[in-house]
Design a protein around this motif. Structure first.
Motif, short mmCIF file in Angstrom:
data_model
loop_
_atom_site.label_atom_id
_atom_site.label_comp_id
_atom_site.label_asym_id
_atom_site.label_seq_id
_atom_site.Cartn_x
_atom_site.Cartn_y
_atom_site.Cartn_z
N UNK A 60 0.69 -1.31 -0.08
CA UNK A 60 -0.02 -0.05 0.14
C UNK A 60 0.90 1.29 0.01
N UNK A 61 0.34 2.37 -0.55
CA UNK A 61 0.69 3.63 -0.29
C UNK A 61 -0.15 4.47 0.38
N UNK A 62 0.56 5.34 1.46
CA UNK A 62 -0.23 6.48 1.81
C UNK A 62 0.57 7.70 1.75
N UNK A 63 0.01 8.76 1.15
CA UNK A 63 0.66 9.85 0.95
C UNK A 63 0.02 11.06 1.69
N UNK A 64 1.06 11.99 2.01
CA UNK A 64 0.28 12.96 2.88
C UNK A 64 -0.24 14.00 1.92
N UNK A 65 -0.33 13.74 0.53
CA UNK A 65 -1.27 14.64 -0.12
C UNK A 65 -2.56 14.03 -0.51
N UNK A 66 -2.84 13.21 0.10
CA UNK A 66 -4.21 12.19 -0.13
C UNK A 66 -4.68 11.72 1.03
N UNK A 67 -6.05 11.42 1.20
CA UNK A 67 -6.84 11.02 2.02
C UNK A 67 -6.75 9.51 1.77
N UNK A 68 -6.63 8.57 2.54
CA UNK A 68 -6.71 7.11 2.50
C UNK A 68 -5.65 6.48 2.27
N UNK A 69 -5.88 5.28 2.10
CA UNK A 69 -4.56 4.22 1.55
C UNK A 69 -4.96 3.91 0.10
N UNK A 70 -3.84 3.96 -0.68
CA UNK A 70 -3.80 3.11 -1.96
C UNK A 70 -3.28 1.90 -2.05
#
Ligand code: AHM
Ligand code: MG
Length: 283
Positions: A60-70
């Motif tokens: 998974x990826x979790x970005x400071x710029x996005x909500x939620x988990x990819x």
């Protein structure tokens, strides 16, 4: 893990190129913390997402710029939590900025961080990688590859003081602590980019970087998963310490939301000892 580090090297060159050549304006969106996003924030985020999409160990990826988990790969092992372009508001005044990566296995909490890395985009591109049971390793970009420079070790006591947060909103005890460092001969070094500021302290042998809880931001500003825990690991591996305002190791943080923040103090042993004394924390 090696594939992840190699991917970070590729990302570093791509983001550096974007910083140097792209439009510096704002996008029409806000990030999960409600801050306006620059086009460069969004672009850097896309560069990272694309680069890791083909790395099979990344779950998974979790970005400071996005909500939620990819979700990337069900059979992958690691979740990478990243801040694609930390300090991006400094690009328009041509100061250094950075990318931060925390690599976690299992539940997203400090004790599950297995490695961290950051890139500094300054006059040169530098990369520091930290893994368990070894000192962080510094790499510098030479042409289109990264050359290993050596390991990073913090001295027992430094000379630099990087105090974050709005002074008018600091607590009395925090003011006292920062004043005590200056009275002891420390010099101010604060650019407003945590990557270059923490990097400077690491490479110049020691000091203190603080971002406390303040009356306007009781839990500080810096995000646990993307910023605080990856750097806490760096500092501990380099022989320093990283704690919150209660004296808890930042590596013990358990965020209840991916974008949770925490007051944070990163330093060499002497500055942390003084902090504990003045704040009245237990040793
Ligand atoms: P960002 O992720 O939105 O760029 O914010 C994080 C940055 C850190 O790099 C830096 O230490 C801090 O914000 C500076 O904040 P302040 O201007 O409140 O001192
Ligand atoms: Mg940031």
């Amino acid at each position: 893990m090696k594939t992840i580090f190699e991917t970070i090297k590729t990302i570093a060159f791509e983001i550096d190129n974007a910083i140097k050549t792209s439009d510096l304006g704002y996008s029409n969106s806000e990030n999960s913390s409600g801050e306006d996003q620059l086009k460069l924030d969004v672009q850097s985020d896309i560069i990272i997402e694309k680069a890791f999409a083909s790395v099979s160990v990344v779950k998974n990826l979790v970005s400071e710029e996005k909500e939620g988990v990819l979700e990337l790969n069900d059979l992958g092992t690691y979740t990478i939590c990243y801040d694609p372009l930390d300090g991006s508001s400094l690009v328009d005044v041509n100061l250094s900025v950075g990318s931060i990566f925390g690599i976690y296995e299992g539940e997203l909490k400090g004790s599950n961080l297995v490695a961290s890395a950051y890139v500094v985009y300054g006059p040169r591109i530098e990369l520091v990688i930290a893994e368990h049971n070894q000192k962080p390793v510094l790499y510098r970009a030479v042409g289109n590859t990264f050359k290993e420079i050596g390991t990073v070790t913090l001295g027992k006591k430094g000379k630099l003081n990087a105090p974050g947060g709005t002074q008018a909103h600091w607590s009395d005890v925090h003011k006292k602590y920062i004043d005590a460092l200056f009275s002891d001969g420390y010099r101010l070094r604060y650019s407003g980019g945590m990557v270059p500021d923490l990097h400077q302290i690491l490479l110049k042998g020691g000091g203190m970087f603080s971002y406390p809880g303040t009356t306007d931001k009781p839990n500080g500003k810096l995000r646990q998963l993307f910023e605080v825990i990856p750097f806490a690991f760096m500092y501990e591996q380099a022989g320093g310490q990283a704690i919150d305002d209660k004296g808890m190791r930042l590596m013990e943080l358990v965020p209840s939301h991916p974008h949770d923040t925490s007051p944070c103090f990163f330093g060499s042993n002497s500055e942390i000892l003084k902090l504990k004394e003045l704040y009245g924390m237990k040793n």
